[in-house]
Every structure is written in structure tokens, then in C-alpha cells.
Design a protein around this motif. Structure first.
Motif, mmCIF file in Angstrom:
data_model
loop_
_atom_site.group_PDB
_atom_site.id
_atom_site.type_symbol
_atom_site.label_atom_id
_atom_site.label_comp_id
_atom_site.label_asym_id
_atom_site.label_seq_id
_atom_site.Cartn_x
_atom_site.Cartn_y
_atom_site.Cartn_z
ATOM 1 N N ASN A 92 21.518 30.265 41.744
ATOM 2 C CA ASN A 92 22.895 30.948 42.526
ATOM 3 C C ASN A 92 23.914 30.429 41.632
ATOM 4 O O ASN A 92 25.016 31.133 41.534
ATOM 5 C CB ASN A 92 22.884 30.275 43.905
ATOM 6 N N ASN A 93 24.106 29.194 41.287
ATOM 7 C CA ASN A 93 25.176 28.766 40.358
ATOM 8 C C ASN A 93 25.257 29.461 39.258
ATOM 9 O O ASN A 93 26.271 29.694 38.735
ATOM 10 C CB ASN A 93 25.260 27.276 40.163
ATOM 11 N N TYR A 94 24.230 29.716 38.556
ATOM 12 C CA TYR A 94 24.339 30.440 37.349
ATOM 13 C C TYR A 94 24.633 31.780 37.739
ATOM 14 O O TYR A 94 25.622 32.243 36.683
ATOM 15 C CB TYR A 94 22.707 30.392 36.772
ATOM 16 N N ILE A 95 23.938 32.708 38.397
ATOM 17 C CA ILE A 95 24.458 34.052 38.557
ATOM 18 C C ILE A 95 26.149 34.230 39.037
ATOM 19 O O ILE A 95 26.887 34.819 38.356
ATOM 20 C CB ILE A 95 23.850 34.631 39.875
ATOM 21 N N ASN A 96 26.453 32.999 39.834
ATOM 22 C CA ASN A 96 27.935 33.264 40.155
ATOM 23 C C ASN A 96 28.889 32.532 38.978
ATOM 24 O O ASN A 96 30.000 32.838 38.988
ATOM 25 C CB ASN A 96 28.336 32.040 41.120
ATOM 26 N N SER A 97 28.347 31.990 38.081
ATOM 27 C CA SER A 97 28.923 31.706 36.833
ATOM 28 C C SER A 97 29.259 32.583 35.961
ATOM 29 O O SER A 97 30.116 32.649 34.904
ATOM 30 C CB SER A 97 28.489 30.327 36.067
#
Length: 277
Positions: free
Chosen positions: A87-92
Motif C-alpha cells: 500500500n505504501n509503495y503504490i501510494n508513493s
């Protein structure tokens, strides 16, 4: 990133599918109603943070292996268990200057476009690619992205015209150099068009008068974009859509790529997509 393997169970009408050791290009074929579109929906839903399947995402570039992203060569997601790392990666993911790196591109089968609304350009708004956008841009419906594209390219062309005018006022003797530094953004799409449809040429747009694209046929007659065959329109829209962001290291899913297409156009579409990113 890339999908390395996945497993999905009891996601109606899908009972169970498990695939591993996936290659660069995967074709999933089956009868109508067998669950192909549902599989695409499951992948999109899972990558958006609501895991309805087990999936392993593999890094395809060094940056993704960084501790602030995957912290290794891959990340594993389990059904019903939100994965904060993914989730953090996609949102980054942010795209600027027309780039889109390390996310998902989904092209749904509903690619019919309703009447387009052409917005007047804002000559003071600047280049739309100078602003960062969300990394989930290509998660949205295709039809809305095409509406966005036609207004985007007119706005980008207007920004280029203003840059040329302002620069020429400051340095009137450097006209050729200034033009070379500020290439016409529409040329990329004109080349895609002519490469795909030999004998037809996309006509330059006028940002001061946003309207439907036009092209010239073998006779030199100017014709509206809608006079292309449904298959020709389909392929051009898909390729313009994905060419806009200079996509790299992303998962690209197309539902019914052969929709409205003659086999020759289907082949050209796949070959063109393989060359992107």
C-alpha cells in the motif's frame, strides 16, 4: 514491478486459479462468463489495498528493493490481509513530466466513448506535465482517461505555444534553437498514428480551438477522427492513452484486447504495447 504469481479462490464465478513463474506477456483465454474480467478486477482491487487474492509482486528495478519500498526482491500479499508495504509503495508512486513508473495500468473492456467535452485552454496555466499526479491514475476507467487526454493534449500544446512566444520575445534571433528546445508534444501521437495506419496522417491541432482530432487519408482529404473504423479508433485510443505517461516497470492489464479488432490490428496493438516502457 511485475506479478510473479497469484492464487484466487471462491471469487465468483472463479472457483480456483493458481499461476506461478509468470512471464512478461500472459494471455488468459476462456469462454464468456468464465471469469476473465473478474480476475482482472481481483488484481486491480488487490493492488488498490483490498486483497481478494494471494499475489506475489516482484521488483524489476533496484529502487523497489529499497527498505522504504519492498525491502527485498518481492512482496507477498495474502487474501483478506491488507499489506502495508505494498500500500505504501503504490501510494508513493507519483508521475511528473509525463512519466509513470512502477504501478498498474488497467484497460477495461468498456472502451466506448460518449460525447466528449472540449474545455477551453488556459493560456496561463502552464504545462500540465509539470504537476505531479497520483500513482493510481491508470486504475481508473478508460473512457474517463480518454476524455482527460483530449483536453490534456490541447492544454499541453497551448503551454508550448506560450513558451515559444515568450522565449522569442526575449531572444528573437534564436528562433530555431528555441523551437528545438520546445518540441511539439503532438508529434509523438502523430507518429503512433501514421505507424499504425499507413497512408493516414493525423492533422496538427490548434489549442485555441479545441475540437475532435482530424486526419488526412490517401487522397489528402481531411476527415474527422470518428470516420475511422471502430477497430482503428480502438487501437489509437489505447496507444495514445498509454503513450502519454511514458510508462515503465508497470503491470499492464487489458480486458479483451481483440475487441472490435481485425487480427492484424490486434497483433499491431500487442507489438506496440511491448515497445512501451
Amino acid at each position: 514491478m511485475r506479478i510473479k504469481s497469484f492464487k484466487i479462490t471462491d471469487f465468483k464465478p472463479i472457483k480456483n486459479i493458481e499461476m506461478g513463474h509468470l512471464g512478461d506477456i500472459i494471455i488468459i483465454a476462456g469462454a464468456n462468463g468464465s471469469g476473465k474480467t473478474r480476475l482482472k478486477q481481483a488484481i486491480v482491487q488487490t493492488l488498490q489495498g483490498d486483497p481478494v487474492m494471494d499475489i506475489t509482486i516482484e521488483a524489476t528495478r533496484t529502487e523497489e528493493e529499497d527498505p522504504k519500498y519492498f525491502n527485498g526482491s518481492s512482496v507477498e500479499v495474502k487474501t483478506g490481509q491488507p499489506n502495508q508495504t505494498l500500500n505504501n509503495y503504490i501510494n508513493s508512486r507519483k508521475y511528473g513530466a509525463g512519466k509513470y513508473v512502477g504501478s498498474l495500468v488497467q484497460i477495461d473492456s468498456n472502451r466506448s466513448i460518449q460525447a466528449l467535452k472540449y474545455n477551453p485552454v488556459n493560456w496561463l496555466a502552464g504545462d500540465p506535465d509539470d504537476t505531479n499526479g497520483p500513482g493510481n491514475y491508470y486504475f481508473s476507467a478508460f473512457s474517463g482517461r480518454w476524455q482527460n487526454f483530449v483536453n490534456y493534449i490541447h492544454q499541453k500544446s497551448a503551454s508550448r505555444d506560450k513558451k515559444l512566444a515568450d522565449s522569442l520575445k526575449k531572444e528573437p534571433t534564436k528562433g530555431e534553437e528555441i523551437i528545438q528546445k520546445n518540441p511539439d508534444p503532438f508529434q509523438k501521437y502523430k507518429k503512433i498514428f501514421s505507424d499504425l495506419l499507413p497512408g493516414k496522417e493525423l492533422i496538427d491541432i490548434n489549442p485555441a480551438q479545441p475540437r475532435e482530432f482530424q486526419y488526412k487519408d490517401e487522397t489528402g482529404q481531411a476527415l474527422p477522427f470518428q470516420t475511422l473504423s471502430s477497430g482503428e479508433q480502438e487501437v489509437i485510443k489505447v496507444l495514445f492513452d498509454v503513450a502519454r505517461k511514458e510508462i515503465k516497470h508497470s503491470v499492464l492489464i487489458i480486458d479483451e484486447p481483440e475487441l472490435h479488432l481485425h487480427p492484424t490490428l490486434t497483433f499491431k496493438l500487442i507489438e506496440s504495447l511491448k515497445s512501451i516502457g
